[in-house]
Design an enzyme around this catalytic site. Structure first.
Site, PDB file in Angstrom:
ATOM      1  CB  CYS A  63       0.851  -2.575   4.740  1.00 46.79           C
ATOM      2  SG  CYS A  63       0.580  -3.692   6.122  1.00 46.79           S
ATOM      3  N   GLY A  64       2.275  -0.721   6.460  1.00 47.17           N
ATOM      4  CA  GLY A  64       2.922  -0.036   7.578  1.00 47.17           C
ATOM      5  C   GLY A  64       3.503  -1.015   8.582  1.00 47.17           C
ATOM      6  CB  THR A  65       2.121  -3.068  11.099  1.00 44.78           C
ATOM      7  OG1 THR A  65       0.833  -3.426  10.545  1.00 44.78           O
ATOM      8  CG2 THR A  65       2.002  -1.724  11.816  1.00 44.78           C
ATOM      9  N   GLY A  66       2.641  -4.654   8.229  1.00 42.74           N
ATOM     10  CA  GLY A  66       2.541  -6.016   7.670  1.00 42.74           C
ATOM     11  C   GLY A  66       1.299  -6.756   8.161  1.00 42.74           C
ATOM     12  CG  HIS A 111       8.068 -28.621  10.927  1.00 45.09           C
ATOM     13  ND1 HIS A 111       7.698 -28.138  12.164  1.00 45.09           N
ATOM     14  CD2 HIS A 111       9.376 -28.950  11.014  1.00 45.09           C
ATOM     15  CE1 HIS A 111       8.758 -28.164  12.971  1.00 45.09           C
ATOM     16  NE2 HIS A 111       9.787 -28.654  12.297  1.00 45.09           N
ATOM     17  CG  ASP A 137      -0.321   0.138   2.536  1.00 46.04           C
ATOM     18  OD1 ASP A 137       0.931   0.207   2.592  1.00 46.04           O
ATOM     19  OD2 ASP A 137      -1.044   0.196   3.533  1.00 46.04           O
ATOM     20  CG  HIS A 138      -0.595   4.748   1.672  1.00 48.55           C
ATOM     21  ND1 HIS A 138      -1.672   3.912   1.746  1.00 48.55           N
ATOM     22  CD2 HIS A 138      -0.477   5.338   2.889  1.00 48.55           C
ATOM     23  CE1 HIS A 138      -2.205   3.999   2.963  1.00 48.55           C
ATOM     24  NE2 HIS A 138      -1.490   4.849   3.670  1.00 48.55           N
ATOM     25  N   GLY A 154      -2.065  -5.910   8.380  1.00 50.69           N
ATOM     26  CA  GLY A 154      -3.256  -5.911   7.516  1.00 50.69           C
ATOM     27  C   GLY A 154      -3.072  -6.814   6.308  1.00 50.69           C
ATOM     28  CG  MET A 155       0.067  -6.053   3.506  1.00 50.89           C
ATOM     29  SD  MET A 155      -0.976  -5.859   2.034  1.00 50.89           S
ATOM     30  CE  MET A 155      -0.150  -4.485   1.230  1.00 50.89           C
ATOM     31  CG  HIS A 176       9.126 -24.676  12.911  1.00 46.20           C
ATOM     32  ND1 HIS A 176       8.937 -24.758  14.274  1.00 46.20           N
ATOM     33  CD2 HIS A 176      10.400 -25.106  12.694  1.00 46.20           C
ATOM     34  CE1 HIS A 176      10.031 -25.228  14.853  1.00 46.20           C
ATOM     35  NE2 HIS A 176      10.947 -25.429  13.918  1.00 46.20           N
TER      36      HIS A 176
HETATM   37  C1  RB5 Z   1      -1.943   2.529   6.542  1.00 43.38           C
HETATM   38  O1  RB5 Z   1      -1.944   3.727   7.231  1.00 43.38           O
HETATM   39  C2  RB5 Z   1      -1.763   1.363   7.495  1.00 43.38           C
HETATM   40  O2  RB5 Z   1      -2.939   1.150   8.220  1.00 43.38           O
HETATM   41  C3  RB5 Z   1      -1.385   0.103   6.735  1.00 43.38           C
HETATM   42  O3  RB5 Z   1      -0.238   0.349   5.993  1.00 43.38           O
HETATM   43  C4  RB5 Z   1      -1.069  -1.132   7.560  1.00 43.38           C
HETATM   44  O4  RB5 Z   1      -0.151  -0.850   8.568  1.00 43.38           O
HETATM   45  C5  RB5 Z   1      -2.199  -1.941   8.013  1.00 43.38           C
HETATM   46  O5  RB5 Z   1      -2.046  -3.027   8.573  1.00 43.38           O
END
Ligand code: RB5
Length: 159
Positions: free
Chosen positions: A69-72, A137, A10-11, A74-75, A102
Site C-alpha cells: 500500500c502507500g506505506t505498508g 527465535h 490497494d490503489h 495499513g496492510m 529473527h
Molecule cells: C491510501 O491513500 C493509503 O492510506 C494506503 O495506501 C496506506 O498507506 C495505508 O496504510
C-alpha cells in the site's frame, strides 16, 4: 525452495505490486494475485486486500504473502489480525534480513510511496533468500502463538 505466494495491494500499491509480481514470475515460485480489482486511479480500501491474503495464509492456502500500500502500515496492521500471520513492513536490507532471521515474517509489507520500487524488488528477493534463525527465535515465535491463542480464548469468552 518454491513457494505459493499471495500478492495484494490497494490503489497506491498497484504499480509496485505489478513490478514485484513480474519479477516473481521469473522465479520458480507460484504467484497468486489478489490485487486485480484495484487500479491506480480508483481508490480502494487496503483492509479488504490485506484480509484476503492473510486469511488464505492463515488457512494454509498460501505459504507466504506480499502486501503493498502507500506505506505498508495499513496492510501490516490488518494482516496481523489473522492467526499464524507474522506481517511486517520492511524498508531496508537490515530490516528485511532481520524480519526473516529473527521473526520468520510470512507476509512482507512494502510502502510504494516510501520505498524505491527497484529497491523494493531487491528486498523481496532478500526476504525469500534469507534463512530463518530457528532456535531462540523459534522459542519466541512459540510464545507469540501462545499469546494468540490466549487472546482468541478471551475474545470468545467475551462474545
Ligand atoms: C491510501 O491513500 C493509503 O492510506 C494506503 O495506501 C496506506 O498507506 C495505508 O496504510
Amino acid at each position: 525452495m518454491a513457494h505459493t505466494i499471495g500478492i495484494g495491494c490497494d490503489h497506491a500499491g498497484k504499480e509496485l505490486k505489478q513490478l514485484i509480481s513480474e519479477m516473481l514470475k521469473l522465479t520458480t515460485n507460484t504467484v497468486v494475485d489478489y490485487g486485480v480489482a484495484a487500479d491506480s486511479k480508483t481508490s480502494v480500501d487496503y483492509p479488504d486486500y490485506a484480509a484476503a491474503v492473510a486469511a488464505d495464509l492463515s488457512n494454509g492456502k498460501l505459504d507466504l504473502g506480499i502486501l503493498v500500500c502507500g506505506t505498508g502500515i495499513g496492510m501490516q496492521i490488518t494482516a496481523n489480525k489473522f492467526a499464524g500471520v507474522r506481517a511486517a513492513v520492511v524498508w531496508d536490507e537490515l530490516s528485511t534480513k532481520m524480519a526473516k532471521e529473527h521473526n520468520d515474517v510470512n507476509i512482507l509489507c512494502l510502502g510504494s510511496r516510501t520505498t524505491n520500487h527497484l529497491r523494493a524488488c531487491d528486498l523481496v528477493k532478500l526476504w525469500l533468500e534469507s534463512p530463518f534463525g530457528g532456535s531462540r527465535h523459534q522459542m519466541r515465535l512459540n510464545k507469540i502463538r501462545e499469546i494468540e491463542k490466549k487472546v482468541a480464548a478471551l475474545t470468545a469468552a467475551h462474545n
